[in-house]
Design a protein around this motif. Structure first.
Motif, PDB file in Angstrom:
ATOM      1  N   VAL A   1       8.372  17.921 -81.801  1.00  0.00           N
ATOM      2  CA  VAL A   1       8.196  16.911 -80.761  1.00  0.00           C
ATOM      3  C   VAL A   1       8.305  17.594 -79.408  1.00  0.00           C
ATOM      4  N   THR A   2       7.327  17.374 -78.562  1.00  0.00           N
ATOM      5  CA  THR A   2       7.343  18.004 -77.245  1.00  0.00           C
ATOM      6  C   THR A   2       7.698  17.030 -76.132  1.00  0.00           C
ATOM      7  N   SER A   3       7.434  15.742 -76.339  1.00  0.00           N
ATOM      8  CA  SER A   3       7.782  14.761 -75.311  1.00  0.00           C
ATOM      9  C   SER A   3       7.859  13.372 -75.929  1.00  0.00           C
ATOM     10  N   PHE A   4       8.570  12.516 -75.262  1.00  0.00           N
ATOM     11  CA  PHE A   4       8.623  11.107 -75.648  1.00  0.00           C
ATOM     12  C   PHE A   4       8.942  10.316 -74.397  1.00  0.00           C
TER      13      PHE A   4
ATOM     14  N   ASN B   1       6.294  -0.801 -70.754  1.00  0.00           N
ATOM     15  CA  ASN B   1       7.657  -0.898 -71.298  1.00  0.00           C
ATOM     16  C   ASN B   1       7.677  -1.616 -72.640  1.00  0.00           C
ATOM     17  N   THR B   2       6.629  -1.397 -73.406  1.00  0.00           N
ATOM     18  CA  THR B   2       6.495  -2.075 -74.696  1.00  0.00           C
ATOM     19  C   THR B   2       6.720  -1.134 -75.869  1.00  0.00           C
ATOM     20  N   ASN B   3       6.254   0.134 -75.721  1.00  0.00           N
ATOM     21  CA  ASN B   3       6.292   1.080 -76.831  1.00  0.00           C
ATOM     22  C   ASN B   3       6.995   2.372 -76.438  1.00  0.00           C
ATOM     23  N   LEU B   4       7.600   3.004 -77.423  1.00  0.00           N
ATOM     24  CA  LEU B   4       8.111   4.355 -77.291  1.00  0.00           C
ATOM     25  C   LEU B   4       7.018   5.294 -77.792  1.00  0.00           C
ATOM     26  N   VAL B   5       6.519   6.168 -76.890  1.00  0.00           N
ATOM     27  CA  VAL B   5       5.411   7.060 -77.234  1.00  0.00           C
ATOM     28  C   VAL B   5       5.965   8.465 -77.454  1.00  0.00           C
ATOM     29  N   ILE B   6       5.709   9.015 -78.640  1.00  0.00           N
ATOM     30  CA  ILE B   6       6.196  10.346 -79.013  1.00  0.00           C
ATOM     31  C   ILE B   6       4.991  11.268 -79.169  1.00  0.00           C
ATOM     32  N   THR B   7       5.067  12.451 -78.546  1.00  0.00           N
ATOM     33  CA  THR B   7       3.974  13.425 -78.604  1.00  0.00           C
ATOM     34  C   THR B   7       4.504  14.715 -79.215  1.00  0.00           C
ATOM     35  N   ASP B   8       3.719  15.289 -80.173  1.00  0.00           N
ATOM     36  CA  ASP B   8       4.171  16.528 -80.818  1.00  0.00           C
ATOM     37  C   ASP B   8       3.462  17.737 -80.225  1.00  0.00           C
ATOM     38  N   SER B   9       3.797  18.906 -80.793  1.00  0.00           N
ATOM     39  CA  SER B   9       3.263  20.162 -80.255  1.00  0.00           C
ATOM     40  C   SER B   9       1.774  20.325 -80.510  1.00  0.00           C
ATOM     41  N   ASP B  10       1.219  19.475 -81.394  1.00  0.00           N
ATOM     42  CA  ASP B  10      -0.231  19.517 -81.631  1.00  0.00           C
ATOM     43  C   ASP B  10      -0.962  18.472 -80.809  1.00  0.00           C
ATOM     44  N   ALA B  11      -0.256  17.917 -79.819  1.00  0.00           N
ATOM     45  CA  ALA B  11      -0.835  16.907 -78.923  1.00  0.00           C
ATOM     46  C   ALA B  11      -1.100  15.591 -79.621  1.00  0.00           C
TER      47      ALA B  11
END
Length: 339
Positions: A122-125, A131-141
């Motif tokens: 995980v690179t970012s969240f 303000n509805t969703n938690l968005v998680i981004t991994d190292s593969d975008a």
């Protein structure tokens, strides 16, 4: 709570690959999602026109509310903290532990990529713009959105009654309990304002009318009277005083009699000792007599004068007195008769 969720999701998904899929809150709850800053606390009645179950997201705080038909209310009121979590990377089951007990298991299998990529991290969240969703981004975008309402529903499942909370501990720790309704029973908790408004029923005075024996108790402007006539027993008290005086005299007399009895007992004890000695002496005398007499008969030793003279007719100088006048020539005669 937002920081706790972010930290949790960072640890959970560090070894899991995600596909880039966005799931909106509207799709999850089949409802309309509103946003803004108008609703900042439960009980708000604006904006109006919402349908039952519609969601409102405060864009400043990220707090989620739902329309219950009359007002906007919190989706959950349990503010427990997570005390632990565990992730099984074989079954993709996330286990969450709550501070007041209870566990929640979440199956995250649908979040996993079909490719086995152990290097993806995980690179970012972040929270999305609504303000509805938690968005998680991994190292593969790759990105994945998790509805905040779904997370709240999963975490805040340990609804407790006030009684259950008090069983765990009834010390408020200095915190104030607010917004209480007026008590309806004597044992109900009451606010300070309610207590302050209750009239003071302290006793302000009391007096006793001796002739009538009526006691008057004053509470502010209200008087309460009590008739104490039944408690008056002066005649009985006087009678008891007389009896007590008589008993005191009798006690003094008894003390004297006890002293006299003690003296008599001592005298009797001395007499008993003397009698014991006399009895012993008499027993000795009786034994000696029996030994000298040869028998215990009281009549066998009575003799007539013939028996006496047979034993011996010598008067040994003694005078025979009290003789009657002789009737025959052989009878003994007194000197007066001879003269």
């Amino acid at each position: 709570m937002k920081k706790s969720i972010l930290a949790l999701m960072f640890l959970l998904f560090s070894g899991i690959a995600f596909s880039q899929t966005t799931v909106t809150l509207q799709d999850q709850c089949n409802c309309e999602v509103l946003k803004g800053t108008d609703v900042s606390s439960s009980g708000a009645i604006t904006p109006t026109g919402a349908d039952l179950g519609d969601i409102y997201v405060n864009t400043n705080t990220g707090t989620i509310y739902f329309w219950d038909g009359d007002s906007w209310e919190l989706t959950a009121s349990d503010n427990q903290q997570l005390t632990g979590f565990a992730f099984d990377d074989v079954t993709n089951i996330l286990s969450l532990s709550l501070e007041d007990g209870g566990n929640v298991n979440v199956d995250l299998s649908s979040l996993s990529d079909v490719l086995a990529d152990s290097n993806t991290t995980v690179t970012s969240f972040d929270i999305d713009g609504t303000n509805t969703n938690l968005v998680i981004t991994d190292s593969d975008a790759n990105s994945y959105a998790v509805a905040l309402a779904d997370l709240a529903a999963l975490i805040n499942t340990d609804n407790q009654t006030l009684n259950e909370v008090l069983v765990q501990g009834n010390d408020a720790g200095g915190s104030a309990i607010t917004n209480l309704a007026n008590p309806t029973a004597a044992q109900d908790a009451a606010t300070k304002a309610y207590v302050d408004s209750v009239s003071d029923d302290d006793i302000t005075g009391a007096s006793l009318d001796a002739p009538s024996n009526v006691l008057t108790i004053s509470e502010g402007t209200t008087d309460v009277t009590v008739d104490l006539s039944d408690l008056d027993d002066s005649a009985g008290v006087a009678a008891n005083a007389s009896d007590i005086a008589t008993n005191t005299t009798d006690i003094g007399t008894n003390a004297t009699n006890i002293a006299t009895n003690a003296s008599d007992i001592a005298t009797n004890a001395s007499d008993i000792t003397t009698n014991t000695t006399n009895i012993s002496t008499n027993a000795t005398d009786i034994a000696d007599h029996v030994a000298a007499d040869g028998d215990l008969s009281s009549t066998n030793e009575i003799q007539n004068i013939e028996e006496v003279l047979t034993d011996g007719n010598d008067a040994n100088g003694l005078v025979l007195t009290g003789l009657g006048a002789p009737t025959v020539a052989s009878d003994a005669a007194t000197k007066a008769y001879v003269d």
